[in-house]
Design an enzyme around this catalytic site. Structure first.
Site, PDB file in Angstrom:
ATOM      1  N   CYS A 145       0.829  -1.206   0.000  1.00  0.00           N
ATOM      2  CA  CYS A 145       0.000   0.000   0.000  1.00  0.00           C
ATOM      3  C   CYS A 145       0.863   1.257   0.000  1.00  0.00           C
ATOM      4  O   CYS A 145       2.005   1.253   0.500  1.00  0.00           O
ATOM      5  CB  CYS A 145      -0.869   0.050   1.247  1.00  0.00           C
ATOM      6  SG  CYS A 145      -2.142  -1.206   1.349  1.00  0.00           S
ATOM      7  N   GLU A 178       0.620   3.921   1.845  1.00  0.00           N
ATOM      8  CA  GLU A 178       0.986   4.425   3.183  1.00  0.00           C
ATOM      9  C   GLU A 178       2.279   3.795   3.664  1.00  0.00           C
ATOM     10  O   GLU A 178       3.146   4.454   4.228  1.00  0.00           O
ATOM     11  CB  GLU A 178      -0.117   4.098   4.198  1.00  0.00           C
ATOM     12  CG  GLU A 178      -1.440   4.774   3.940  1.00  0.00           C
ATOM     13  CD  GLU A 178      -2.373   3.942   3.061  1.00  0.00           C
ATOM     14  OE1 GLU A 178      -1.894   3.281   2.106  1.00  0.00           O
ATOM     15  OE2 GLU A 178      -3.591   3.968   3.320  1.00  0.00           O
TER      16      GLU A 178
HETATM   17  N1  THU Z   1      -4.371   0.394  -1.061  1.00  0.00           N
HETATM   18  C1  THU Z   1      -3.523   1.323  -0.533  1.00  0.00           C
HETATM   19  O1  THU Z   1      -2.510   1.687  -1.147  1.00  0.00           O
HETATM   20  N2  THU Z   1      -3.829   1.832   0.675  1.00  0.00           N
HETATM   21  C2  THU Z   1      -4.932   1.495   1.416  1.00  0.00           C
HETATM   22  O2  THU Z   1      -5.075   1.968   2.529  1.00  0.00           O
HETATM   23  C3  THU Z   1      -5.932   0.599   0.860  1.00  0.00           C
HETATM   24  C4  THU Z   1      -5.559  -0.091  -0.397  1.00  0.00           C
HETATM   25  C5  THU Z   1      -4.043  -0.178  -2.378  1.00  0.00           C
HETATM   26  C6  THU Z   1      -3.617  -1.614  -2.346  1.00  0.00           C
HETATM   27  C7  THU Z   1      -3.967  -2.057  -3.745  1.00  0.00           C
HETATM   28  O3  THU Z   1      -2.887  -1.724  -4.611  1.00  0.00           O
HETATM   29  C8  THU Z   1      -5.163  -1.194  -4.120  1.00  0.00           C
HETATM   30  O4  THU Z   1      -5.173  -0.112  -3.221  1.00  0.00           O
HETATM   31  C9  THU Z   1      -6.496  -1.931  -4.032  1.00  0.00           C
HETATM   32  O5  THU Z   1      -6.653  -2.538  -2.799  1.00  0.00           O
END
Ligand code: THU
Length: 163
Positions: free
Chosen positions: A73, A75
């Site tokens: 992710c 973050e």
């Molecule tokens: N994702 C994030 O980058 N941060 C979050 O807090 C939730 C989900 C990303 C992971 C994945 O690449 C995409 O969003 C779909 O879940």
């Protein structure tokens, strides 16, 4: 048996014009970095921008992988980069936003549980609260002044020391 209640608080802003200049700039950096996310599988582009105590801004975005769980992710990409490059510098604030290629995101992003735990680690590491600014492509902006408002009953280091 007794039912207990827990109170969390958050702030809602109708638009980023209501944010402080520093926070509006941070959110803008998070928006800019969504464009270079690598999200070919979900088409969901997330951007995170951190402001360190020394004023430096560190950004990150989601990095996906064909073996889905190997991706990371936005973050955690951002927070681990800050930890790697500025290990002595507390994190003051974090802006997180997203956009999708398939629908319009009109609600503030709600960070996943693993990222909440990673943010919690950095509050504990520096003993310093991290303000978290959450936004969608449009719509209201949600702000919490500490991860404890997003992750009540979090797992803490003290738990490891209990006998
Ligand atoms: N994702 C994030 O980058 N941060 C979050 O807090 C939730 C989900 C990303 C992971 C994945 O690449 C995409 O969003 C779909 O879940």
């Amino acid at each position: 048996m007794k039912k207990q209640e827990l109170k969390i608080s958050y702030f809602e802003y109708d638009s980023e014009k209501e944010l402080t200049n520093d926070d509006a700039e941070l959110l803008q950096k998070a928006r800019e970095i969504t464009d270079s996310a690598y999200a070919p599988y979900s088409q969901f582009y997330v951007g995170a921008a951190l402001r360190l105590k020394n004023g430096k801004i560190i950004t990150g975005n989601n990095q996906e992988n064909v073996a889905y769980p190997s991706g990371l992710c936005a973050e955690r990409v951002a927070i681990y980069a800050a930890g790697a490059h500025y290990p002595q510098e507390p994190i003051e604030a974090m802006a997180i936003t997203c956009k999708s290629k398939t629908f319009h995101v009109a609600e503030p992003l709600s960070p996943c549980g693993a990222c909440r735990q990673a943010i919690a680690e950095y509050e504990m590491r520096y003993q310093s609260n991290i303000k978290i600014i959450l936004a969608g492509e449009t719509g209201k902006i949600r702000v919490v002044s500490s991860i404890s408002d997003l992750l009540p009953f979090m797992f803490k280091a003290e738990e490891l020391k209990k006998v």
